[in-house]
Motif scaffolding. Sequence first.
Motif, short mmCIF file in Angstrom:
data_model
loop_
_atom_site.label_atom_id
_atom_site.label_comp_id
_atom_site.label_asym_id
_atom_site.label_seq_id
_atom_site.Cartn_x
_atom_site.Cartn_y
_atom_site.Cartn_z
N SER A 30 -9.46 35.46 -22.14
CA SER A 30 -9.72 34.70 -20.92
C SER A 30 -9.14 33.29 -21.02
O SER A 30 -8.57 32.77 -20.05
CB SER A 30 -11.22 34.64 -20.63
OG SER A 30 -11.89 33.92 -21.64
N TRP A 31 -9.23 32.66 -22.19
CA TRP A 31 -8.65 31.33 -22.34
C TRP A 31 -7.13 31.37 -22.32
O TRP A 31 -6.48 30.45 -21.81
CB TRP A 31 -9.14 30.66 -23.62
CG TRP A 31 -10.42 29.93 -23.39
CD1 TRP A 31 -11.66 30.29 -23.80
CD2 TRP A 31 -10.58 28.72 -22.64
NE1 TRP A 31 -12.59 29.39 -23.36
CE2 TRP A 31 -11.96 28.41 -22.65
CE3 TRP A 31 -9.72 27.88 -21.97
CZ2 TRP A 31 -12.48 27.30 -22.01
CZ3 TRP A 31 -10.24 26.76 -21.34
CH2 TRP A 31 -11.59 26.48 -21.36
N ARG A 34 -6.14 31.51 -18.77
CA ARG A 34 -6.35 30.21 -18.14
C ARG A 34 -5.25 29.22 -18.53
O ARG A 34 -4.75 28.47 -17.69
CB ARG A 34 -7.72 29.68 -18.56
CG ARG A 34 -8.21 28.54 -17.75
CD ARG A 34 -9.66 28.31 -18.04
NE ARG A 34 -10.16 27.28 -17.15
CZ ARG A 34 -11.42 26.96 -17.03
NH1 ARG A 34 -12.32 27.60 -17.74
NH2 ARG A 34 -11.79 26.01 -16.21
#
Length: 91
Positions: A30-31, A34
């Motif tokens: 997820s990071w 992002r």
Amino acid sequence: MPKVGNYVQRDYHNTFKSRKKNTWSDYNDSWNKRRAKAAQKSEQLRTTAFSFIMSSAQAGQAKTMYLLQNAGGTQQYASTTAVMNRVNILA
């Protein structure tokens, strides 16, 4: 939480909770997504800023050339090289 009537239905039982446990790889994925979106957005901003700066510089050079061409006999420069040096200050 879903709302039924005026009451919020709370999940007090483990039966309805998500069965998938979060792992470090989920967190890292997820990071990474992002960060990739942020990099893409900054690249778009950089491209927009560059095109704006270049169009401003070209407009300034065109204005300078127009003024120099239409100065007539009121303003004399030593040579065409001096004129071009004044035009290409931002380039």
